[in-house]
Scaffold this active site. Structure first.
Site, mmCIF file in Angstrom:
data_model
loop_
_atom_site.group_PDB
_atom_site.id
_atom_site.type_symbol
_atom_site.label_atom_id
_atom_site.label_comp_id
_atom_site.label_asym_id
_atom_site.label_seq_id
_atom_site.Cartn_x
_atom_site.Cartn_y
_atom_site.Cartn_z
ATOM 1 C CD1 TRP A 103 -49.682 -29.397 1.047
ATOM 2 C CD2 TRP A 103 -48.564 -28.012 -0.339
ATOM 3 N NE1 TRP A 103 -48.883 -30.262 0.412
ATOM 4 C CE2 TRP A 103 -48.201 -29.671 -0.432
ATOM 5 C CE3 TRP A 103 -47.927 -27.278 -1.219
ATOM 6 C CZ2 TRP A 103 -47.212 -30.265 -1.303
ATOM 7 C CZ3 TRP A 103 -47.060 -27.854 -1.981
ATOM 8 C CH2 TRP A 103 -46.506 -29.320 -2.047
ATOM 9 C CG ASP A 172 -54.852 -26.732 -2.258
ATOM 10 O OD1 ASP A 172 -55.015 -27.649 -2.890
ATOM 11 O OD2 ASP A 172 -53.810 -26.610 -1.929
ATOM 12 C CE LYS A 196 -50.702 -34.639 -3.330
ATOM 13 N NZ LYS A 196 -50.379 -33.288 -3.388
HETATM 14 C C1 LIG Z 1 -49.824 -31.933 -3.422
HETATM 15 C C2 LIG Z 1 -50.426 -30.556 -3.162
HETATM 16 C C3 LIG Z 1 -50.105 -29.347 -3.531
HETATM 17 C C4 LIG Z 1 -49.294 -29.151 -4.534
HETATM 18 O O1 LIG Z 1 -49.579 -29.808 -5.946
HETATM 19 P P1 LIG Z 1 -48.651 -29.657 -7.091
HETATM 20 O O2 LIG Z 1 -49.557 -30.058 -8.249
HETATM 21 O O3 LIG Z 1 -47.419 -30.421 -6.971
HETATM 22 O O4 LIG Z 1 -48.607 -28.201 -7.562
HETATM 23 C C5 LIG Z 1 -50.970 -28.375 -3.039
HETATM 24 N N1 LIG Z 1 -51.853 -28.421 -2.273
HETATM 25 C C6 LIG Z 1 -51.901 -29.682 -1.467
HETATM 26 C C7 LIG Z 1 -53.193 -29.790 -0.380
HETATM 27 C C8 LIG Z 1 -51.102 -30.903 -1.817
HETATM 28 O O5 LIG Z 1 -51.699 -31.855 -1.184
#
Ligand SMILES: *Cc1c(COP(=O)(O)O)cnc(C)c1O
Length: 358
Positions: A103, A172, A196
């Protein structure tokens, strides 16, 4: 109704049953309004109240200071990968990225479209099995970006990285937001796709300091500037109403559980129970380095791909779903987000024990 099974999915992921039940009720009529929660105008009083409550809970749980704005956006964390550099990075400036998984790599790729990127550290050589300790920052970076929890390889920062000078820290936090207390004042901007730890897919929580919003580029489409969403209180266009509603219920549930400290204690117990078993197992091995282990995504292997696949099938037959590791790394991954019940960890260990001995 079909019985619910243990869902170890990395995202979208398990939600508290009480939240789903309350949503089910309100789908037909939000409170006593006679209009379902998906059918209210986003500008009406009923939805305004929902949206306000979600923000209030967010601020209360995370102790968000007054000079930070709480935004509910769309496009997932993946949109933040470009929206952050689009607003805060130019061809003349450099942003520093801590690369701890795929990511972060995706975030870097987007940032490079807008300006210079300095990789302050990278765990790629070690297949992202640990959070690198040594970092090399550039001079006065526009911001420093990191991924607090690496959903795919199962590693997590124990605390926020130190940053040079007054560089804003951007995080993030998609897969560990509100899984533990956090000191928002240490950050310039935090973003998280909700699917999540916070609710359903379709809404992204952004917590951002006002002075950073003010500094953002004005030479962008209106909807891609943070200031637009801050000025319009996430109502510039139709916001993701279902996601905001669900996030509010999840935050209410977290508060009932005792808040972020209680979440942390619970998450710690769940993950430690599983890691303890893995450390003693002769068949299953955890893949993340001990001091970088994630409390959210526990990754492990047998060392034999076929045996891994066999285990995933066995577990599925026993009512444990979503244990297959990400396609890029293989093996197994048990995602133990806030709403994942501790009984599920016990059930997993039971199945592993039987698999190992038989
Ligand atoms: C799942 C995830 C993403 C992607 O998220 P989307 O909402 O599908 O764009 C980005 N960063 C992390 C750390 C993730 O776990």
């Amino acid at each position: 109704m079909t019985e619910r099974i243990f869902n170890f999915s990395a995202g979208p992921a398990v939600l508290p049953v009480s939240v789903l039940e309350e949503a089910r009720e309100n789908l037909l009529s939000l409170g006593d309004t006679g209009i379902g929660l998906l059918e209210h105008s986003h500008r009406g009083q009923a939805f305004r109240a929902v949206s306000n409550e979600t923000e209030v809970l967010c601020r209360e749980l995370a102790g968000i200071p007054d000079d930070y704005r709480v935004l509910f956006l769309q496009g997932g964390a993946s949109t933040q990968f470009f929206m952050v550099p689009m607003n805060f990075l130019t061809a003349e400036t450099t942003a520093d990225y801590l690369v701890t998984g795929s990511w972060s790599q995706k975030a870097v790729a987007e940032a490079k479209r807008f300006g210079n990127v300095n990789i302050a550290c990278s765990g790629e050589e070690r297949k992202f099995c640990e959070i690198p300790e040594t970092r090399t920052y550039s001079n006065a970076p526009a911001y420093v970006h990191f991924t607090s929890n690496n959903t795919i390889c199962g590693t997590q920062f124990a605390t926020e990285p130190e940053v040079p000078g007054d560089a804003p820290l951007v995080c993030d936090a998609s897969s560990d937001i509100f899984s533990r207390p956090l000191d928002v004042a240490r950050y310039g901007l935090i973003y998280a796709g909700a699917q999540k730890n916070l609710g359903p897919a379709g809404v992204t929580l952004v917590i951002v300091r006002q002075d950073l919003i003010d500094r953002g580029s004005t030479d962008l489409p209106t909807i891609l500037q943070y200031r637009t969403h801050a000025e319009k209180e996430s109502m510039f266009n139709t916001p993701p109403v279902f996601g905001i509603y669900m996030m509010g219920l999840v935050l209410k549930w977290i508060k009932q559980q005792g808040g972020l400290s209680a979440m942390q204690a619970r998450n710690h117990r769940k993950a430690e129970t599983l890691y303890d078993y893995l450390d003693k197992s002769r068949l299953f091995k955890p893949t993340a380095q001990r001091d970088s282990r994630s409390l959210m995504n526990v990754t492990f292997v047998t060392g034999d791909e076929q045996l891994d696949a066999e285990f995933v099938t066995t577990a599925k037959q026993a009512g444990l779903d979503g244990l297959k590791g990400h396609r890029s790394v293989g093996g197994m991954r048990a995602s133990l987000y806030n709403a994942f019940p501790s009984e599920g960890v016990g059930a997993l260990i039971g199945v592993m024990r039987r698999f190992e001995s038989g």
